[in-house]
Motif scaffolding. Structure first.
Motif, PDB file in Angstrom:
ATOM      1  N   TRP A   1       0.824  -1.215   0.000  1.00 54.67           N
ATOM      2  CA  TRP A   1       0.000   0.000   0.000  1.00 54.67           C
ATOM      3  C   TRP A   1       0.861   1.269   0.000  1.00 54.67           C
ATOM      4  CZ3 TRP A   1       1.039   3.156   3.999  1.00 54.67           C
ATOM      5  CH2 TRP A   1       1.415   2.612   5.233  1.00 54.67           C
ATOM      6  N   ALA A   2       2.137   1.159   0.404  1.00 54.92           N
ATOM      7  CA  ALA A   2       3.048   2.304   0.374  1.00 54.92           C
ATOM      8  C   ALA A   2       3.819   2.377  -0.936  1.00 54.92           C
ATOM      9  CB  ALA A   2       4.030   2.220   1.541  1.00 54.92           C
ATOM     10  N   GLN A   3       3.522   1.443  -1.846  1.00 55.65           N
ATOM     11  CA  GLN A   3       4.214   1.396  -3.142  1.00 55.65           C
ATOM     12  C   GLN A   3       3.208   1.368  -4.297  1.00 55.65           C
ATOM     13  OE1 GLN A   3       7.920  -1.231  -3.114  1.00 55.65           O
ATOM     14  NE2 GLN A   3       6.742  -2.182  -1.473  1.00 55.65           N
ATOM     15  N   ASN A   4       2.140   2.138  -4.144  1.00 50.07           N
ATOM     16  CA  ASN A   4       1.139   2.253  -5.209  1.00 50.07           C
ATOM     17  C   ASN A   4       0.408   0.955  -5.501  1.00 50.07           C
ATOM     18  OD1 ASN A   4       1.254   5.005  -5.893  1.00 50.07           O
ATOM     19  ND2 ASN A   4       3.147   4.675  -7.028  1.00 50.07           N
ATOM     20  N   GLN A   5       0.250   0.115  -4.488  1.00 51.34           N
ATOM     21  CA  GLN A   5      -0.408  -1.165  -4.731  1.00 51.34           C
ATOM     22  C   GLN A   5      -1.461  -1.391  -3.651  1.00 51.34           C
ATOM     23  OE1 GLN A   5       1.696  -5.058  -4.264  1.00 51.34           O
ATOM     24  NE2 GLN A   5       1.432  -5.196  -6.471  1.00 51.34           N
ATOM     25  N   ALA A   6      -2.724  -1.215  -4.017  1.00 54.43           N
ATOM     26  CA  ALA A   6      -3.804  -1.410  -3.054  1.00 54.43           C
ATOM     27  C   ALA A   6      -3.875  -2.858  -2.605  1.00 54.43           C
ATOM     28  CB  ALA A   6      -5.136  -0.964  -3.659  1.00 54.43           C
ATOM     29  N   VAL A   7      -3.711  -3.765  -3.551  1.00 55.06           N
ATOM     30  CA  VAL A   7      -3.594  -5.205  -3.268  1.00 55.06           C
ATOM     31  C   VAL A   7      -2.590  -5.765  -4.269  1.00 55.06           C
ATOM     32  CG1 VAL A   7      -5.946  -5.495  -2.363  1.00 55.06           C
ATOM     33  CG2 VAL A   7      -5.524  -5.789  -4.815  1.00 55.06           C
ATOM     34  N   PRO A   8      -2.007  -6.933  -3.990  1.00 53.64           N
ATOM     35  CA  PRO A   8      -1.026  -7.489  -4.937  1.00 53.64           C
ATOM     36  C   PRO A   8      -1.669  -8.168  -6.147  1.00 53.64           C
ATOM     37  CG  PRO A   8      -1.156  -8.848  -2.955  1.00 53.64           C
ATOM     38  CD  PRO A   8      -2.022  -7.660  -2.706  1.00 53.64           C
ATOM     39  N   SER A   9      -2.504  -7.424  -6.837  1.00 50.24           N
ATOM     40  CA  SER A   9      -3.117  -7.844  -8.100  1.00 50.24           C
ATOM     41  C   SER A   9      -3.704  -6.592  -8.732  1.00 50.24           C
ATOM     42  CB  SER A   9      -4.213  -8.892  -7.859  1.00 50.24           C
ATOM     43  OG  SER A   9      -5.379  -8.291  -7.311  1.00 50.24           O
ATOM     44  N   ASP A  10      -4.363  -6.757  -9.867  1.00 45.64           N
ATOM     45  CA  ASP A  10      -4.985  -5.599 -10.505  1.00 45.64           C
ATOM     46  C   ASP A  10      -6.465  -5.496 -10.170  1.00 45.64           C
ATOM     47  OD1 ASP A  10      -6.045  -7.705 -11.928  1.00 45.64           O
ATOM     48  OD2 ASP A  10      -5.354  -7.026 -13.899  1.00 45.64           O
ATOM     49  N   LEU A  11      -6.907  -6.206  -9.137  1.00 45.18           N
ATOM     50  CA  LEU A  11      -8.321  -6.182  -8.770  1.00 45.18           C
ATOM     51  C   LEU A  11      -8.724  -4.812  -8.216  1.00 45.18           C
ATOM     52  CD1 LEU A  11     -10.772  -8.049  -8.759  1.00 45.18           C
ATOM     53  CD2 LEU A  11     -10.189  -8.711  -6.405  1.00 45.18           C
ATOM     54  N   TYR A  12      -7.825  -4.207  -7.446  1.00 43.89           N
ATOM     55  CA  TYR A  12      -8.039  -2.851  -6.922  1.00 43.89           C
ATOM     56  C   TYR A  12      -6.753  -2.059  -7.101  1.00 43.89           C
ATOM     57  CZ  TYR A  12     -11.761  -5.468  -4.600  1.00 43.89           C
ATOM     58  OH  TYR A  12     -12.820  -6.284  -4.354  1.00 43.89           O
ATOM     59  N   SER A  13      -6.892  -0.748  -7.289  1.00 43.34           N
ATOM     60  CA  SER A  13      -5.716   0.092  -7.472  1.00 43.34           C
ATOM     61  C   SER A  13      -6.009   1.483  -6.925  1.00 43.34           C
ATOM     62  CB  SER A  13      -5.333   0.166  -8.952  1.00 43.34           C
ATOM     63  OG  SER A  13      -6.417   0.683  -9.722  1.00 43.34           O
ATOM     64  N   TYR A  14      -4.962   2.291  -6.817  1.00 45.79           N
ATOM     65  CA  TYR A  14      -5.126   3.686  -6.402  1.00 45.79           C
ATOM     66  C   TYR A  14      -5.545   4.519  -7.604  1.00 45.79           C
ATOM     67  CZ  TYR A  14      -2.693   2.718  -1.970  1.00 45.79           C
ATOM     68  OH  TYR A  14      -2.326   2.241  -0.745  1.00 45.79           O
ATOM     69  N   GLN A  15      -6.502   5.421  -7.379  1.00 43.77           N
ATOM     70  CA  GLN A  15      -6.947   6.296  -8.461  1.00 43.77           C
ATOM     71  C   GLN A  15      -5.825   7.210  -8.929  1.00 43.77           C
ATOM     72  OE1 GLN A  15      -9.998   9.443  -7.714  1.00 43.77           O
ATOM     73  NE2 GLN A  15     -11.265   8.165  -9.052  1.00 43.77           N
ATOM     74  N   GLN A  16      -5.038   7.716  -7.979  1.00 41.46           N
ATOM     75  CA  GLN A  16      -3.888   8.548  -8.303  1.00 41.46           C
ATOM     76  C   GLN A  16      -2.640   7.901  -7.705  1.00 41.46           C
ATOM     77  OE1 GLN A  16      -3.779  11.195 -10.255  1.00 41.46           O
ATOM     78  NE2 GLN A  16      -5.995  11.104 -10.617  1.00 41.46           N
ATOM     79  N   PRO A  17      -1.586   7.721  -8.486  1.00 38.67           N
ATOM     80  CA  PRO A  17      -0.365   7.100  -7.962  1.00 38.67           C
ATOM     81  C   PRO A  17       0.197   7.889  -6.782  1.00 38.67           C
ATOM     82  CG  PRO A  17      -0.280   7.249 -10.354  1.00 38.67           C
ATOM     83  CD  PRO A  17      -1.458   8.060  -9.922  1.00 38.67           C
ATOM     84  N   LEU A  18       0.774   7.177  -5.866  1.00 43.45           N
ATOM     85  CA  LEU A  18       1.426   7.778  -4.709  1.00 43.45           C
ATOM     86  C   LEU A  18       2.928   7.758  -4.966  1.00 43.45           C
ATOM     87  CD1 LEU A  18       1.107   8.824  -1.760  1.00 43.45           C
ATOM     88  CD2 LEU A  18       1.386   6.458  -1.012  1.00 43.45           C
ATOM     89  N   ASN A  19       3.462   8.876  -5.362  1.00 45.95           N
ATOM     90  CA  ASN A  19       4.871   8.932  -5.754  1.00 45.95           C
ATOM     91  C   ASN A  19       5.738   9.432  -4.606  1.00 45.95           C
ATOM     92  OD1 ASN A  19       4.466   8.043  -8.476  1.00 45.95           O
ATOM     93  ND2 ASN A  19       3.579  10.054  -8.911  1.00 45.95           N
ATOM     94  N   LYS A  20       5.831   8.631  -3.585  1.00 43.06           N
ATOM     95  CA  LYS A  20       6.661   8.971  -2.430  1.00 43.06           C
ATOM     96  C   LYS A  20       7.576   7.795  -2.122  1.00 43.06           C
ATOM     97  CE  LYS A  20       3.559  12.231  -0.090  1.00 43.06           C
ATOM     98  NZ  LYS A  20       2.881  12.567   1.192  1.00 43.06           N
ATOM     99  N   LYS A  21       8.871   8.037  -2.177  1.00 42.26           N
ATOM    100  CA  LYS A  21       9.814   6.987  -1.841  1.00 42.26           C
ATOM    101  C   LYS A  21       9.834   6.786  -0.324  1.00 42.26           C
ATOM    102  CE  LYS A  21      14.740   5.723  -2.088  1.00 42.26           C
ATOM    103  NZ  LYS A  21      14.496   4.349  -2.502  1.00 42.26           N
ATOM    104  N   VAL A  22       9.824   5.555   0.079  1.00 39.46           N
ATOM    105  CA  VAL A  22       9.894   5.241   1.506  1.00 39.46           C
ATOM    106  C   VAL A  22      11.326   5.463   1.982  1.00 39.46           C
ATOM    107  CG1 VAL A  22       9.670   3.419   3.233  1.00 39.46           C
ATOM    108  CG2 VAL A  22       7.990   3.601   1.382  1.00 39.46           C
TER     109      VAL A  22
END
Length: 668
Positions: free
Chosen positions: A492-513
């Protein structure tokens, strides 16, 4: 020394029998982890002081204990409803044993001994233990059939009861060192070994878990016959001549995961709890035997579940008719079933998949389930529960499968007793280890102790997760040691709502951890979702990681028409819901425009302390004349999904439209 080896093994250590095969990664036992975590400590303590005592009390008042007493006397009439009601006692003993392991309690210890004595007296001379039949073996209930085991692959649940007995007995032995319950379980398991197997009786257990239980007993005793029997039961699936052309899930075998051999199965199917226990048992057997066909099968099944059959808050088992998985992408919101036991089973399975593969994606799913669709199943009071976990509650829509409020108990009360055994074991999911690789999977404050290449190591976590993304890890080896420190960077901190394409973020989160070592930023490599820091560690080394806690709009795949044009809200690992209590009595009339800006704030006085989300949104109102509608701007308040239905009965929503496309008119 032998007892000590057993205890280490049973709580997640190295096998006393030096097995050649096992999980490549070993969990650090929950008994080796001391928590100071605000979020989890309170839940574990409430489970100990409220949930477990309430569960024992309800086992007594509902007649579950009386069934064992009547079985011992050989007279009476089975006085509860379901043939598997014995398991509620076994599961509660298991949870109580886990609590005893870290919180000694002489009174509870003595009570368990008294209860185990009652269970032991109900056991028949050859080891058979199943009160539904033993009370009156000549006239058993209809679920049992005229002879032992003849309805096992349907509804007798004889082996299901045995499996939970084994799990409970193993936990009790490991916590106390006493063999009183273990000996009962071993006598029963020996009966199974004598009854089932090549050249003997064959059956595919109708409700799996005996496979997992037999593996537990194998780990304690080293008796290979138990492991062999677990594999035998798994391999019997797909041999019964069901009507494969039928679309009826009971007639074609899919309800029982019995339509084809397990190595040929590719989809998560049938009753969701049975499925999770089967796949967990397959993982156990694969780890211990090296069976690569099992591994290939559960890898495919996992991909199918996470990619096509999982709700946004981690729940599974969408269809109420059979408490089962539906077809691919069959994830309705209005009738979502989502049994709590299925969420618990998902945690079991995903932990095992991580131990097999060392990939963070399995912990990503485990965390999503744990913090959302699992703990939603128990009220904040510790004694009210959901059997099902809804995705939306609307004032005008009622469905018999959808629970609108929590209950203290159920006629089929598998979920409350399953909660009782899961909650105290949570610390055992935090760490994993393989040689000098140490994995940090969950972010829970406290100290974990382990051995790395025969040197003692302590890791102390300091955080306020899941409310805050600032994490600190203090590394304290007994002496300087080489170690690969692997911290999970959540999907979820790497632009991945779940580890598949079933759900995704509407806007990418471009923040490096950002990760710091002793105050200095470090460049790190990511391997299978883990940030890897390799060095010679010394006492007091400090690693810090900052996870972005932005509010994210989650959208669904276009293959999920029920979620089209809608968004769900996520912050960190938590999914959010709007509940009637905070939103003017309604939640189904909320529209979240694309330009809505969210703020987050911790409210210590709300729902035992939660971070709430707020935004100015639109709400649809029915005007006073009942003939027209209008919209107004209002402030939405969203709470963590797990916390809903703790303040009475009313509307709840997870998915929100961004705009109005049409209006359904309902008149009453």
């Amino acid at each position: 020394m032998k007892k000590l080896l057993f205890l280490l093994l049973a709580f997640g250590g190295t096998s006393a029998s030096a097995q050649m095969n096992d999980y490549p990664i070993q969990p650090v036992a929950f008994t080796k982890v001391t928590l100071v975590d605000k979020f989890w400590n309170s839940r574990i303590e409430i489970n100990r002081t409220v949930t477990i005592p309430a569960s024992f009390d309800r086992c007594k008042t509902t007649g579950r204990i009386k069934n064992f007493e009547m079985a011992a006397e050989g007279k009476g009439k089975f006085c509860t409803v379901y043939a598997f009601d014995d398991t509620d006692i076994y599961k509660t003993i298991e949870g109580a044993s886990y609590s005893l392991a870290v919180h000694p309690d002489k009174q509870l210890d003595a009570y368990l001994d008294s209860l185990i004595a009652i269970v032991g007296k109900a056991q028949e001379k050859d080891g058979y233990l199943y009160t539904y039949r033993t009370i009156d073996p000549l006239h058993p209930g209809g679920a049992a059939g005229p002879e032992r085991w003849v309805k096992e692959n349907e509804q007798s649940h004889e082996l299901y009861c045995a499996g939970h007995m084994y799990e409970g007995a193993a936990a009790h032995f490991m916590a106390t060192g006493k063999r009183n319950f273990l000996n009962i379980a071993l006598k029963n398991a020996d009966l199974l070994v004598a009854t089932f197997g090549p050249g003997k009786r064959a059956v595919a257990p109708g409700h799996e878990i005996v496979e997992m239980g037999l593996v537990r007993l194998y780990r304690i005793t080293g008796k290979k016959e138990y492991l062999d029997l677990a594999k035998f039961f798994i391999d019997q699936r797909g041999k019964k001549p069901y009507n494969k052309k039928s679309k009826n899930v009971w007639e074609n075998g899919t309800y029982y995961q019995d339509d084809k051999p397990v190595i040929n199965q590719e989809e998560a199917e049938g009753h969701a709890v049975r499925a999770m226990y089967l796949y967990s048992g397959m993982a156990d057997v694969a780890a211990l035997t090296g069976d690569k066909e099992y591994l290939a099968a559960i890898d495919k099944i996992w991909d199918n579940m996470v990619g096509k059959k999982m709700y946004v808050q981690g729940s599974i088992g969408a269809v109420g008719d059979g408490e089962r998985f539906g077809d691919n992408y069959e994830l309705p919101n209005t009738t979502a079933y989502n049994e709590t036991c299925a969420a618990i089973g998902s945690v079991f399975w995903n932990q095992r998949m991580f131990l097999l593969h060392g990939d963070a994606k399995y912990i990503d799913v485990l965390e999503k389930v744990l913090y959302n669709g699992l703990i939603s199943g128990v009220g904040l009071d510790g004694k009210s529960f959901f059997y099902t976990n809804a995705m939306q509650i609307q004032e005008h829509f009622n469905h018999p499968d959808i629970e609108r409020e929590r209950s203290g108990w159920f006629v089929c009360s598998c979920c409350p007793t399953n909660i009782a055994r899961l909650i105290p074991s949570v610390p055992g999911y935090i760490y994993g280890q393989n040689g000098k690789d140490v994995f940090v999977n969950l972010f829970i404050s406290g100290t974990g102790s382990m051995l790395v290449n025969k040197k003692s190591l302590q890791i102390t976590q300091q955080n306020n997760y899941p409310w805050d993304g600032g994490l600190a890890f203090i590394i304290n080896p007994a002496s300087a040691m080489d170690m690969n420190f692997k911290i999970r960077i959540p999907g979820w901190a790497q632009n991945q709502a779940v580890p598949s394409d079933l759900y995704s973020y509407q806007q990418p989160l471009n923040k490096k951890v950002v990760i710091k070592l002793n105050g200095q930023p470090v460049d790190y490599q990511i391997e299978k979702g883990y940030a890897v820091i390799s060095k010679k560690w010394k006492k007091g080394d400090k690693v810090e990681m900052l996870l972005p806690m932005d509010v994210q709009r989650v959208v669904a795949s276009d293959k999920l028409p029920n979620d089209a044009g809608r968004i769900a809200l996520q912050r960190g690992p938590l999914m959010y819901a709007a509940e009637w209590k905070d939103n003017g009595g309604l939640a189904s009339n909320i529209i979240i425009p694309k330009d809505a800006v969210f703020t987050s704030q911790f409210d210590a006085g709300l729902l035992n302390g939660v971070t709430v989300l707020k935004a100015d949104v639109k709400a649809i109102n029915i005007d006073a004349d009942k003939q027209s509608i209008s919209t107004e701007t209002k402030t939405l308040t969203a709470i963590p999904y797990y916390a809903w239905a703790n303040r009475g009965k009313g509307e709840m929503m997870v998915w929100f439209p961004e705009q109005v496309k049409y209006v359904d008119i309902i008149s009453q």
